[in-house]
Design an enzyme around this catalytic site. Sequence first.
Site, PDB file in Angstrom:
ATOM      1  N   GLU A 185       0.820  -1.219   0.000  1.00  0.00           N
ATOM      2  CA  GLU A 185       0.000   0.000   0.000  1.00  0.00           C
ATOM      3  C   GLU A 185       0.853   1.269   0.000  1.00  0.00           C
ATOM      4  OE1 GLU A 185      -2.908  -0.293  -0.796  1.00  0.00           O
ATOM      5  OE2 GLU A 185      -3.164  -2.416  -0.366  1.00  0.00           O
ATOM      6  N   GLY A 186       2.001   1.192  -0.625  1.00  0.00           N
ATOM      7  CA  GLY A 186       2.952   2.310  -0.664  1.00  0.00           C
ATOM      8  C   GLY A 186       3.961   2.155   0.449  1.00  0.00           C
TER       9      GLY A 186
END
Length: 586
Positions: A439-440
């Site tokens: 998610e980053g």
Amino acid sequence: MPEFNAPINDFQFLLNDWLKISEHYQSLGLQELDGELVQEILNQGGKFAEQVLAPLNREGDEQGCTLKDGSVSTPDGFAEAYADYIANGWNAMLGSADYDGQDLPYTCAVPVHEMLNSANLSWRLTTMLTESAVLALTKHGSEELKNAYLSKLISGEWTGTMNLTEPHAGTDLSLLNTKAEPQADGSYRITGNKIFITGGDQDWTSNIIHLVLARLPDAPPGVKGISLFLVPKLLLDDNGEPGQPNNVSVGSIEKKMGIKASPTCVMNYDDAIGYLVGEENKGLACMFTMMNDARFQVGLQGLGVAEASFQGALKYARERLQSRAPQGVQQPQDKADALMHQPDVRRMLLTQKALTEGCRALSMLYAQQMDIEKYAQGDDAKRANQVLAFLTPICKGFMTDMGLEVSNIGIQVYGGHGYIREWGMEQLMRDARIAMLYEGTNGIQALDLIGRKLTRDGGQMLDATYQVFSELVQKISTDDDKQRAHAILDDWFQTSRDILQFSPEDAAGAAVDYMHYSAYSLLGVLWLSMADSAQHTDNTLIAAGKRSTCTFYLHRLLPRRDAHKITMFDGVQDLLSPADAEFDYL
């Protein structure tokens, strides 16, 4: 594996004594909700986590997932646990009532989600992504798509996935090249490969709904040319039920360091039928609805693992006899004193406790703001949106960094036994490590915080966040605590305003330090606020524990922010001046 016990007492304190949850619901017009109902939800959620999910965690890690004849099988008991989960309505907690959801506030759901992560992170991942897919489809899907898919995603009869990453692209979505060809009937043909797809296939549900980023033939280059598509594993028949297989297949299951019981798939789309979500070439904005929700949920993963590790370390430290305490014999009836009496072990346990409970308070404050954004109107909802935007990268980045630190400490408390698989502590650390990446990555979160959330809007999100924390400070009844909290918060606010003047390269170099500086500062305010509220709780252990842990945090952990602050203002030259060749020594 350490036995997991749901931290119901701490949630009860945070909701009833700290957040005043009944008053919160009344202010939002949620007359049917109160602390009593929330308590029952927490009790039942904790029971499911303790009795159903936690016993599956270690065996799931040992067994892993398998791919045979194009289908994925998850570990023994996982599918049955999921059937129990949806039968009791847990998947529908946040879904819209228009599509048979329960439409509960986030302050009801977030504690349950944390407990699921503590009990069995691998199992929780598929349900987490389904909730995020529901949010994206609810906000951006056409009425036709919502009517066809939302009810069964909300109920959990079907699950959802998020398909962003491609082998060559990683974080840089501007490089993705999955193609979408428009068809005469309004559908699209999707062709490409995606990697790292959580729950890309499983043996839990009759259908899986993939949300896939792809490019139209005439799309502009870069992120401005990305569209979002809904691609079902099985196409729906005339009755809205799964029918013919779509041209979607699993290439392989990733072999991973941790979360081995979660099927992380390579997905192949070969002229698969898909349907546009939102507008053409506006897919990244639609996907960010899903991603931002998932980023907070990943922060909860770090928190959940931290709680599990702290519980295991505390139990072991109380039971393990090892040497005599330097302050004198503590257990004369035994041949040695428990580890609990060693000052350095207490330092480790208090570090775990202070970080875990501080981040839990942050997550519940975040949940409160999500309630306000969802149910309030006008300026209140707008401010909540700004606060959530600012806190999201901190929750994702710091809470997952914290999860790794706390699970690492848990291994240390066990000594050599922490390194042995049968005790379960090393699994927690392996599982926690991924949360800093997906998610980053946390470096991306830090850049998002300092580049987009702080500087791009000229500090408006900062101002909104400062206001919310200032309101917490104003409620502190003890003058000394209030002054200390004011000093911490004002230092953070002024420092943040100063950073608005940084050059782009200095901001990039300071990003991670700023994220941690912000987190330690804001947790300091939260700890002083909690310690004050604890004076008025009926639970004497909570009252004493919050005060002593607050003291420890202020003395031992808050000073970490000062080192980060110094580094932030040192500039970026020490990072950029070495020539590339100077990294080598061979």
